[in-house]
Design a protein around this motif. Structure first.
Motif, PDB file in Angstrom:
ATOM      1  N   ILE A  16     -11.223 -96.041  26.512  1.00  0.00           N
ATOM      2  CA  ILE A  16     -12.227 -97.112  26.556  1.00  0.00           C
ATOM      3  C   ILE A  16     -11.582 -98.460  26.260  1.00  0.00           C
ATOM      4  N   LEU A  17     -10.728 -98.527  25.229  1.00  0.00           N
ATOM      5  CA  LEU A  17     -10.069 -99.791  24.901  1.00  0.00           C
ATOM      6  C   LEU A  17      -9.131-100.235  26.025  1.00  0.00           C
ATOM      7  N   HIS A  18      -8.411 -99.278  26.616  1.00  0.00           N
ATOM      8  CA  HIS A  18      -7.498 -99.608  27.716  1.00  0.00           C
ATOM      9  C   HIS A  18      -8.268-100.155  28.905  1.00  0.00           C
ATOM     10  N   ASP A  19      -9.394 -99.482  29.250  1.00  0.00           N
ATOM     11  CA  ASP A  19     -10.150 -99.874  30.441  1.00  0.00           C
ATOM     12  C   ASP A  19     -10.935-101.161  30.231  1.00  0.00           C
ATOM     13  N   THR A  20     -11.494-101.363  29.022  1.00  0.00           N
ATOM     14  CA  THR A  20     -12.358-102.532  28.807  1.00  0.00           C
ATOM     15  C   THR A  20     -11.602-103.766  28.343  1.00  0.00           C
ATOM     16  N   ILE A  21     -10.431-103.579  27.727  1.00  0.00           N
ATOM     17  CA  ILE A  21      -9.695-104.740  27.205  1.00  0.00           C
ATOM     18  C   ILE A  21      -8.412-104.985  27.989  1.00  0.00           C
ATOM     19  N   ALA A  22      -7.508-104.001  27.967  1.00  0.00           N
ATOM     20  CA  ALA A  22      -6.181-104.235  28.553  1.00  0.00           C
ATOM     21  C   ALA A  22      -6.253-104.469  30.061  1.00  0.00           C
ATOM     22  N   LEU A  23      -6.891-103.554  30.782  1.00  0.00           N
ATOM     23  CA  LEU A  23      -6.956-103.722  32.243  1.00  0.00           C
ATOM     24  C   LEU A  23      -7.776-104.941  32.626  1.00  0.00           C
ATOM     25  N   ASN A  24      -8.814-105.226  31.849  1.00  0.00           N
ATOM     26  CA  ASN A  24      -9.609-106.424  32.117  1.00  0.00           C
ATOM     27  C   ASN A  24      -8.764-107.675  31.931  1.00  0.00           C
ATOM     28  N   ALA A  25      -7.894-107.666  30.918  1.00  0.00           N
ATOM     29  CA  ALA A  25      -7.008-108.801  30.692  1.00  0.00           C
ATOM     30  C   ALA A  25      -6.044-108.987  31.858  1.00  0.00           C
ATOM     31  N   VAL A  26      -5.477-107.888  32.358  1.00  0.00           N
ATOM     32  CA  VAL A  26      -4.560-107.974  33.503  1.00  0.00           C
ATOM     33  C   VAL A  26      -5.277-108.570  34.715  1.00  0.00           C
ATOM     34  N   ARG A  27      -6.509-108.127  34.952  1.00  0.00           N
ATOM     35  CA  ARG A  27      -7.261-108.653  36.103  1.00  0.00           C
ATOM     36  C   ARG A  27      -7.483-110.158  35.965  1.00  0.00           C
ATOM     37  N   ILE A  28      -7.809-110.601  34.749  1.00  0.00           N
ATOM     38  CA  ILE A  28      -8.047-112.034  34.532  1.00  0.00           C
ATOM     39  C   ILE A  28      -6.775-112.841  34.788  1.00  0.00           C
ATOM     40  N   VAL A  29      -5.644-112.366  34.244  1.00  0.00           N
ATOM     41  CA  VAL A  29      -4.385-113.105  34.400  1.00  0.00           C
ATOM     42  C   VAL A  29      -3.912-113.070  35.852  1.00  0.00           C
ATOM     43  N   ASP A  30      -4.118-111.942  36.515  1.00  0.00           N
ATOM     44  CA  ASP A  30      -3.700-111.826  37.916  1.00  0.00           C
ATOM     45  C   ASP A  30      -4.424-112.828  38.817  1.00  0.00           C
ATOM     46  N   LYS A  31      -5.603-113.283  38.387  1.00  0.00           N
ATOM     47  CA  LYS A  31      -6.353-114.247  39.196  1.00  0.00           C
ATOM     48  C   LYS A  31      -5.784-115.658  39.079  1.00  0.00           C
ATOM     49  N   GLY A  32      -4.798-115.830  38.178  1.00  0.00           N
ATOM     50  CA  GLY A  32      -4.154-117.141  38.064  1.00  0.00           C
ATOM     51  C   GLY A  32      -4.879-118.088  37.147  1.00  0.00           C
ATOM     52  N   VAL A  33      -5.148-117.674  35.900  1.00  0.00           N
ATOM     53  CA  VAL A  33      -5.890-118.533  34.972  1.00  0.00           C
ATOM     54  C   VAL A  33      -5.034-119.692  34.462  1.00  0.00           C
ATOM     55  N   THR A  34      -3.731-119.608  34.625  1.00  0.00           N
ATOM     56  CA  THR A  34      -2.864-120.721  34.210  1.00  0.00           C
ATOM     57  C   THR A  34      -1.740-120.890  35.220  1.00  0.00           C
ATOM     58  N   ASP A  35      -1.322-122.142  35.409  1.00  0.00           N
ATOM     59  CA  ASP A  35      -0.197-122.407  36.311  1.00  0.00           C
ATOM     60  C   ASP A  35       1.082-122.656  35.516  1.00  0.00           C
ATOM     61  N   ASP A  36       1.034-122.427  34.202  1.00  0.00           N
ATOM     62  CA  ASP A  36       2.195-122.615  33.344  1.00  0.00           C
ATOM     63  C   ASP A  36       2.877-121.266  33.131  1.00  0.00           C
ATOM     64  N   PRO A  37       4.092-121.074  33.624  1.00  0.00           N
ATOM     65  CA  PRO A  37       4.745-119.764  33.527  1.00  0.00           C
ATOM     66  C   PRO A  37       5.031-119.319  32.101  1.00  0.00           C
ATOM     67  N   ILE A  38       5.296-120.259  31.186  1.00  0.00           N
ATOM     68  CA  ILE A  38       5.558-119.872  29.805  1.00  0.00           C
ATOM     69  C   ILE A  38       4.272-119.391  29.134  1.00  0.00           C
ATOM     70  N   ALA A  39       3.165-120.064  29.416  1.00  0.00           N
ATOM     71  CA  ALA A  39       1.879-119.601  28.889  1.00  0.00           C
ATOM     72  C   ALA A  39       1.568-118.207  29.420  1.00  0.00           C
ATOM     73  N   GLU A  40       1.816-118.004  30.711  1.00  0.00           N
ATOM     74  CA  GLU A  40       1.552-116.676  31.285  1.00  0.00           C
ATOM     75  C   GLU A  40       2.465-115.615  30.659  1.00  0.00           C
ATOM     76  N   ALA A  41       3.717-116.001  30.371  1.00  0.00           N
ATOM     77  CA  ALA A  41       4.629-115.053  29.723  1.00  0.00           C
ATOM     78  C   ALA A  41       4.096-114.628  28.363  1.00  0.00           C
ATOM     79  N   GLU A  42       3.568-115.586  27.589  1.00  0.00           N
ATOM     80  CA  GLU A  42       2.983-115.274  26.281  1.00  0.00           C
ATOM     81  C   GLU A  42       1.799-114.308  26.431  1.00  0.00           C
ATOM     82  N   ILE A  43       0.972-114.600  27.431  1.00  0.00           N
ATOM     83  CA  ILE A  43      -0.217-113.773  27.645  1.00  0.00           C
ATOM     84  C   ILE A  43       0.191-112.364  28.071  1.00  0.00           C
ATOM     85  N   ARG A  44       1.120-112.271  29.015  1.00  0.00           N
ATOM     86  CA  ARG A  44       1.571-110.953  29.496  1.00  0.00           C
ATOM     87  C   ARG A  44       2.171-110.127  28.349  1.00  0.00           C
TER      88      ARG A  44
END
Length: 299
Positions: free
Chosen positions: A169-197
């Motif tokens: 449940i945690l993997h599906d509702t939090i982790a995978l949801n986070a990947v989907r959000i980041v994959d949509k391009g929420v930031t154009d700063d590569p260092i910020a994206e590195a921190e998030i990833r």
């Protein structure tokens, strides 16, 4: 006879099951009375488990989710809020670091918020989540269930591993949801994206999803090496994080090669007694033990 869903596909599911039981040729398997049939129809209309359906734990879980859409939606919304918060605080951290003199206080505050959110995400206990869901299911089932039905339902739940249920449940509702959000391009700063990833990778690692963690660590490292090749400290940390993921994912050959290179670079950049060099040595010893090279691990 044809199943009801073959005639009316929209009636597939509980309605079809209720009708099939009502028309069962075997008297023992039919509803004992019209009152029993009416009871199942009422339960269907209330989105409660019907007695005509085999009382599997996953069936009960599906019914629970349908009856408690607000609760399930709340969990998802909370997870999304945490993820989005991590995205924007990480981005704020990168912007602030580029304006050191004017925004040092803002940078520290952003760092503290991002660290707190990351700790919050990684501290969620899958066993506690699984226990809470099972407790909720039992409370739902207790109302209107006979002692025998409740005992059978508890026995069905006992077959489910609470920790694995919580992890899923945690993997599906939090982790995978986070990947989907980041994959949509929420930031154009590569260092910020590195921190998030890297943060998402840590969540996956704590949940035991090592392959997913490795995937996020790889992206984080590639982003840092491309956007800030002179920031050797941050790149070394990303490499050590990736090596940790590779070790737990049992990709030992790649982990060893990465650690050897990282140890050499850390010794060259920061000194042979630096924390980074020692960390690489510790993880290399783990590789050697895992592959039966005890003498190298001791050395």
């Amino acid at each position: 006879p044809k199943r009801l869903s073959a005639i009316a596909p929209n009636l597939k599911g509980d309605v079809e099951t209720i009708v099939a039981k009502a028309m069962e040729k075997d008297r023992e398997r039919r509803y004992a009375s019209a009152a029993e049939l009416a009871g199942d129809l009422r339960r269907f209309l209330r989105n409660e488990p019907v007695t005509a359906h085999p009382p599997s734990a996953f069936y009960q879980l599906r019914k629970f989710a349908r009856r408690n859409k607000a609760l399930v939606g709340g969990v998802t919304a909370t997870a999304a809020a945490l993820v989005i918060g991590l995205v924007f605080t990480s981005r704020a951290l990168v912007v602030a670091s580029r304006e050191r003199d004017a925004a040092e206080l803002a940078r520290r505050r952003s760092q503290e918020v991002a660290d707190f959110q990351r700790r919050l995400l990684t501290s969620l206990d899958p066993a506690d989540v699984g226990d809470a869901i099972e407790a909720g299911l039992i409370r739902e089932r207790e109302s209107g269930a006979s002692p025998e039905e409740l005992e059978n339902f508890r026995a069905a739940l006992d077959e489910i591993n609470e920790t694995n249920l919580g992890r899923s449940i945690l993997h599906d509702t939090i982790a995978l949801n986070a990947v989907r959000i980041v994959d949509k391009g929420v930031t154009d700063d590569p260092i910020a994206e590195a921190e998030i990833r890297a943060g998402i990778g840590e969540v996956m690692f704590e949940l035991g999803r090592y392959a997913g963690a490795v995937e996020q660590y790889r992206v984080a490292l590639a982003l840092r090496e491309s956007a800030a090749p002179t920031d050797r400290g941050a790149i070394t940390n990303e490499r050590l994080r990736l090596a940790k993921g590779l070790l737990n994912a049992r990709q030992l050959d790649e982990a060893e090669a990465l650690l050897v290179a990282t140890r050499e670079e850390a010794a060259r950049q920061f000194g042979p007694n630096s924390e980074a060099a020692h960390e690489a040595d510790r993880r290399l010893s783990q590789v050697y033990r895992e592959t039966g090279r005890t003498e190298q691990a001791i050395a």
